[in-house]
Write a protein that holds these residues in place. Structure first.
Motif, mmCIF file in Angstrom:
data_model
loop_
_atom_site.group_PDB
_atom_site.id
_atom_site.type_symbol
_atom_site.label_atom_id
_atom_site.label_comp_id
_atom_site.label_asym_id
_atom_site.label_seq_id
_atom_site.Cartn_x
_atom_site.Cartn_y
_atom_site.Cartn_z
ATOM 1 N N SER A 53 1.346 27.861 28.977
ATOM 2 C CA SER A 53 0.158 28.256 28.213
ATOM 3 C C SER A 53 0.529 29.136 27.029
ATOM 4 C CB SER A 53 -0.835 28.986 29.113
ATOM 5 O OG SER A 53 -0.304 30.235 29.540
ATOM 6 N N ARG A 54 1.700 29.786 27.120
ATOM 7 C CA ARG A 54 2.211 30.614 26.027
ATOM 8 C C ARG A 54 1.227 31.697 25.604
ATOM 9 N NH1 ARG A 54 7.683 30.160 25.497
ATOM 10 N NH2 ARG A 54 8.321 27.982 25.743
ATOM 11 N N GLY A 55 0.757 32.442 26.557
ATOM 12 C CA GLY A 55 -0.089 33.581 26.231
ATOM 13 C C GLY A 55 -1.561 33.274 26.403
ATOM 14 N N GLY A 56 -2.378 34.175 25.923
ATOM 15 C CA GLY A 56 -3.812 34.037 26.025
ATOM 16 C C GLY A 56 -4.411 34.738 27.222
ATOM 17 N N GLY A 57 -3.581 35.198 28.139
ATOM 18 C CA GLY A 57 -4.073 35.868 29.337
ATOM 19 C C GLY A 57 -3.979 37.370 29.235
ATOM 20 N N ALA A 58 -4.389 38.026 30.317
ATOM 21 C CA ALA A 58 -4.366 39.486 30.347
ATOM 22 C C ALA A 58 -2.970 40.041 30.602
ATOM 23 C CB ALA A 58 -5.328 40.005 31.414
ATOM 24 N N PHE A 59 -2.061 39.202 31.132
ATOM 25 C CA PHE A 59 -0.702 39.658 31.414
ATOM 26 C C PHE A 59 0.312 38.710 30.785
ATOM 27 C CE2 PHE A 59 -3.288 41.346 34.882
ATOM 28 C CZ PHE A 59 -2.923 42.680 34.860
ATOM 29 N N GLN A 60 1.424 39.274 30.380
ATOM 30 C CA GLN A 60 2.485 38.494 29.767
ATOM 31 C C GLN A 60 3.262 37.711 30.820
ATOM 32 O OE1 GLN A 60 4.904 41.098 27.335
ATOM 33 N NE2 GLN A 60 3.118 42.278 26.683
ATOM 34 N N GLY A 61 3.927 36.655 30.369
ATOM 35 C CA GLY A 61 4.701 35.829 31.276
ATOM 36 C C GLY A 61 6.000 36.495 31.695
ATOM 37 N N SER A 62 6.673 35.849 32.627
ATOM 38 C CA SER A 62 7.914 36.376 33.178
ATOM 39 C C SER A 62 9.057 36.248 32.182
ATOM 40 C CB SER A 62 8.256 35.611 34.466
ATOM 41 O OG SER A 62 9.542 35.939 34.923
ATOM 42 N N THR A 63 9.978 37.212 32.228
ATOM 43 C CA THR A 63 11.188 37.133 31.411
ATOM 44 C C THR A 63 12.333 36.459 32.152
ATOM 45 O OG1 THR A 63 11.836 39.346 32.163
ATOM 46 C CG2 THR A 63 10.615 39.203 30.095
ATOM 47 N N CYS A 64 12.214 36.312 33.468
ATOM 48 C CA CYS A 64 13.309 35.724 34.236
ATOM 49 C C CYS A 64 12.970 34.342 34.799
ATOM 50 C CB CYS A 64 13.744 36.658 35.371
ATOM 51 S SG CYS A 64 12.474 37.001 36.603
ATOM 52 N N ARG A 65 11.688 33.958 34.812
ATOM 53 C CA ARG A 65 11.295 32.631 35.292
ATOM 54 C C ARG A 65 10.431 31.967 34.227
ATOM 55 N NH1 ARG A 65 8.794 34.088 41.070
ATOM 56 N NH2 ARG A 65 8.156 35.923 39.888
ATOM 57 N N LEU A 121 1.155 44.141 36.630
ATOM 58 C CA LEU A 121 1.130 43.160 37.715
ATOM 59 C C LEU A 121 2.585 42.849 38.036
ATOM 60 C CD1 LEU A 121 -0.398 41.086 39.511
ATOM 61 C CD2 LEU A 121 -0.376 39.529 37.542
ATOM 62 N N PHE A 122 2.959 42.864 39.318
ATOM 63 C CA PHE A 122 4.380 42.690 39.624
ATOM 64 C C PHE A 122 4.574 41.954 40.937
ATOM 65 C CE2 PHE A 122 2.960 46.951 40.903
ATOM 66 C CZ PHE A 122 3.282 46.987 42.255
ATOM 67 N N GLN A 123 5.785 41.443 41.105
ATOM 68 C CA GLN A 123 6.212 40.832 42.358
ATOM 69 C C GLN A 123 7.453 41.567 42.837
ATOM 70 O OE1 GLN A 123 6.862 36.575 42.273
ATOM 71 N NE2 GLN A 123 7.335 36.454 44.438
ATOM 72 N N LEU A 124 7.511 41.851 44.135
ATOM 73 C CA LEU A 124 8.636 42.582 44.713
ATOM 74 C C LEU A 124 9.523 41.708 45.592
ATOM 75 C CD1 LEU A 124 6.843 45.916 45.741
ATOM 76 C CD2 LEU A 124 8.071 45.409 43.622
ATOM 77 N N GLN A 125 8.962 40.677 46.195
ATOM 78 C CA GLN A 125 9.689 39.836 47.138
ATOM 79 C C GLN A 125 9.211 38.396 46.997
ATOM 80 O OE1 GLN A 125 8.829 40.754 51.248
ATOM 81 N NE2 GLN A 125 10.453 39.481 52.065
ATOM 82 N N PRO A 126 10.102 37.425 47.033
ATOM 83 C CA PRO A 126 11.559 37.462 47.230
ATOM 84 C C PRO A 126 12.336 37.679 45.932
ATOM 85 C CG PRO A 126 10.852 35.205 47.145
ATOM 86 C CD PRO A 126 9.601 36.030 47.021
ATOM 87 N N ILE A 127 11.606 37.898 44.824
ATOM 88 C CA ILE A 127 12.253 38.157 43.546
ATOM 89 C C ILE A 127 11.504 39.289 42.869
ATOM 90 C CG2 ILE A 127 10.847 36.391 42.401
ATOM 91 C CD1 ILE A 127 13.196 35.848 40.535
ATOM 92 N N HIS A 128 12.235 40.129 42.194
ATOM 93 C CA HIS A 128 11.648 41.252 41.472
ATOM 94 C C HIS A 128 11.221 40.781 40.086
ATOM 95 C CE1 HIS A 128 11.440 45.609 40.273
ATOM 96 N NE2 HIS A 128 11.624 45.060 39.081
ATOM 97 N N ASP A 129 9.947 40.996 39.748
ATOM 98 C CA ASP A 129 9.436 40.559 38.450
ATOM 99 C C ASP A 129 8.263 41.442 38.071
ATOM 100 O OD1 ASP A 129 9.306 39.056 36.157
ATOM 101 O OD2 ASP A 129 9.124 37.119 37.167
ATOM 102 N N VAL A 130 8.131 41.735 36.781
ATOM 103 C CA VAL A 130 7.063 42.595 36.296
ATOM 104 C C VAL A 130 6.366 41.903 35.131
ATOM 105 C CG1 VAL A 130 6.466 44.846 35.300
ATOM 106 C CG2 VAL A 130 8.282 44.681 37.016
ATOM 107 N N PHE A 131 5.036 41.910 35.165
ATOM 108 C CA PHE A 131 4.221 41.264 34.144
ATOM 109 C C PHE A 131 3.370 42.339 33.468
ATOM 110 C CE2 PHE A 131 4.884 38.705 37.916
ATOM 111 C CZ PHE A 131 5.503 37.569 37.411
ATOM 112 N N HIS A 132 3.739 42.681 32.254
ATOM 113 C CA HIS A 132 3.056 43.746 31.533
ATOM 114 C C HIS A 132 1.724 43.256 30.982
ATOM 115 C CE1 HIS A 132 6.352 46.799 31.361
ATOM 116 N NE2 HIS A 132 7.073 45.725 31.643
#
Length: 616
Positions: free
Chosen positions: A530-542, A453-464
């Motif tokens: 929430s510190r986890g528990g979901g299907a995707f990890q949190g952001s490393t930059c936000r 799961l990722f965001q491209l705009q207005p900031i680049h972020d990837v959620f593994h």
């Protein structure tokens, strides 16, 4: 070439001798004999000579690599290679780029050093950071005329803000501030390979907080890396000259800004610190420096040498006229362009993207409906990339919502986080990479642990993908038992309920993206606390909670694959068309065609939401 052992005491080799020995080892182990011969020929043809020293200048390297002047990145690249050329004695940087120094540069910039220095494979990132750094004391003091609080790149109070127009300065190689070079694993591995580690190791330190990469320099480098991302072996940057003019150049800049925003807020931060650089790159853009390999391998292929060419040989693909070369992107989409495809290649291997993507579904062309989505996408048996673009909705208390918007907002939990973007009405782009084929969701979601799961705009972020649960992707049409349909990622699947127990609220995952069944609105949620528990990890930059609710303007799905996948999809479409036509022509023998059709509809064989048949 290794150090001989003897009982006799002998003076340690000089730094020049060690550097020369390492260069010889790199050349022997990392280059083929033909590559080494070609490299020497290339260097000889390019080098200037001053006081009996042959070396390469900045403009020579830029011209040979065909780096476009409009990017203004040549000084940044020369700073990098001048620093890396001093390896392993980085305190001696910047180095004069002679033959041996260029061996160091090419070996490290193309990742070939791993053939010799396996222990230092993970430390190249630190070396690249150092090659780009300057120091706070060398940067101009920013202005803060409005006296507003200023924060650094992590959100904490800072003493200064961003000042535009950073000048390229000497690489950050100050021993007292960035740490001794022999504390790096990569440098230690180099000394160890020569049995000199005990001679030159004096203890270590860590990169100091004062070392940083100026935002303007990094932006220029990112634009170059976006341009070089699709490069193949012996393919030149000049073949993509159309990407650095007019609208294409503007798109490069827009994407570069989104990537730089991952590391800092350019309006409030001086530059990129090592802890941010080191944390974000392996998660959000592990392949960002991949374009350096084909770019610097140009030094290993002399254009004057071709031992295999015959008179009747046809031109190689790289020498074909531009109009005959297969385009990087064959289909035209409303979201995806060449620059965004290069952005995707920073975290999805480029061999799955360039010249491989096919537009399967476009809301603007095929209609914003789940039925149209299903028809176009469900038959694709290879990985897919979904992209959704829209405009952030303002707070509902600040504007009058429409009926459709109110209906969507009413399905979201009442608790809402602040927007993760800078302003109202800002455009956002999110996406998902799925390796599994799409299917209807019943009681379990679909997707694998490689889902992104990722965001491209207005900031680049990837959620593994996380291992906490497998609620990766859901495709659910509205029905009497599941009134809230739509497409979601990171959310529990809608569960069928009895009429009197219908749920009117979507269950949002901690990190999730949802779109309503009409593809009019979407919502991205990042519940960091929430510190986890979901299907995707949190952001490393936000590292904070935010939620973006947006109105969808474009939605498209791209298939990763080749002709075989496209052929299989076409065969499925043809089969379904034949089945649909056969059912349409069925006559039960009553003589009343309308009555026959009504009976078939009651049996669920035609009509309704059926696509016309199934092979299952």
């Amino acid at each position: 070439m290794g150090q001989t052992h003897s009982d006799e005491r002998r003076a340690p080799p000089s730094r020049e001798e060690v550097a020369k020995e390492l260069a010889n080892k790199f050349a022997e182990k990392c280059f083929t004999s033909l590559e080494l011969y070609s490299f020497k020929e290339v260097f000889k043809s390019l080098a200037d000579q001053e006081q009996n020293v042959r070396h390469l200048k900045e403009d020579t390297i830029a011209r040979f690599l065909e780096i476009p002047d409009v990017l203004g990145v040549s000084p940044v690249v020369f700073q990098m290679v001048s620093y890396i050329g001093a390896f392993p004695f980085l305190r001696d940087a910047p180095a004069v780029l002679g033959l041996e120094e260029m061996v160091m540069v090419i070996t490290i910039m193309t990742d070939r050093y791993q053939r010799v220095l396996a222990k230092g494979a993970t430390d190249r990132r630190k070396l690249l950071f150092k090659s780009l750094t300057v120091y706070d004391r060398k940067l101009p003091e920013p202005a803060n005329n409005d006296k507003t609080p200023i924060t650094d790149d992590s959100g904490a109070p800072a003493a200064s803000s961003h000042a535009s127009g950073f000048a390229v300065d000497a690489a950050g190689d100050d021993e007292n501030e960035l740490g001794c070079e022999d504390e790096d694993e990569l440098v230690l591995a180099a000394f160890d390979s020569l049995d000199y580690v005990d001679v030159y190791r004096h203890g270590g330190g860590s990169p100091a907080d004062r070392a940083m990469i100026p935002a303007d320099n990094f932006r220029k480098l990112v634009m170059l890396l976006l341009l070089a991302a699709p490069l193949g072996a012996q393919e030149s940057l000049s073949s993509y000259s159309n990407r650095v003019v007019d609208e294409e150049l503007e798109q490069l800049g827009v994407v570069a800004d989104c990537i730089v925003a991952s590391f800092l807020d350019v309006e409030r931060s001086l530059g990129i610190r090592f802890h941010r650089f080191n944390a974000i790159i392996p998660v959000a853009m592990p392949f960002i420096f991949g374009g350096f390999t084909p770019l610097f391998e140009h030094f290993l292929f002399s254009k004057t040498l071709n031992f295999h060419k015959h008179i009747d040989d046809k031109p190689a693909a790289s020498t074909l006229p531009p109009e005959l070369v297969q385009p990087l992107l064959r289909d035209k989409g409303s979201i995806l362009n060449l620059s965004i495809m290069s952005q995707l290649s920073f975290f999805i291997p480029g061999e799955s993207l360039f010249r491989k993507l096919r537009l399967l579904y476009s809301g603007n062309e095929d209609g914003f409906s789940m039925g149209g989505f299903e028809t176009k996408v469900f038959n694709w048996r290879a990985p897919t990339i979904l992209l959704v673009h829209g405009t952030c909705l303002p707070d509902e208390t600040q504007h009058k919502t429409t009926g459709a918007e109110s209906a969507f907002l009413s399905t979201l939990p009442p608790r809402r986080f602040a927007s993760g973007n800078r302003g109202k009405g800002e455009e956002v782009t999110f996406g998902v990479y799925l390796s599994q084929p799409w299917r209807h969701t019943h009681r379990e979601c679909f997707g694998e642990s490689d889902t992104l799961l990722f965001q491209l705009q207005p900031i680049h972020d990837v959620f593994h993908a996380s291992t906490a649960n497998k609620d990766y992707a859901s495709f659910t049409k509205s029905s009497a038992s599941t009134p809230i349909g739509g497409v979601s990622f990171g959310c529990p699947p809608p569960q069928p309920t009895q009429a009197y127990r219908r749920s009117s609220t979507i269950s949002l995952g901690p990190v999730s993206l949802v779109m309503d069944s009409s593809f009019e609105f979407g919502c991205f949620t990042h519940n960091y606390t929430s510190r986890g528990g979901g299907a995707f990890q949190g952001s490393t930059c936000r590292k904070f909670d935010f939620q973006d609710r947006f109105e969808i303007s474009s939605l498209e799905v791209w298939g990763c694959g080749g002709d075989e996948e496209a052929k299989h999809q076409a065969e499925r479409w043809a089969w379904e068309a034949r089945e649909a036509e056969a059912r349409r022509r069925i006559n039960l023998g009553t003589g009343d065609i309308e009555a026959d059709r009504a009976l078939l509809e009651m049996a669920g064989l035609i009509g309704g939401n059926r696509s016309g048949g199934s092979m299952m």
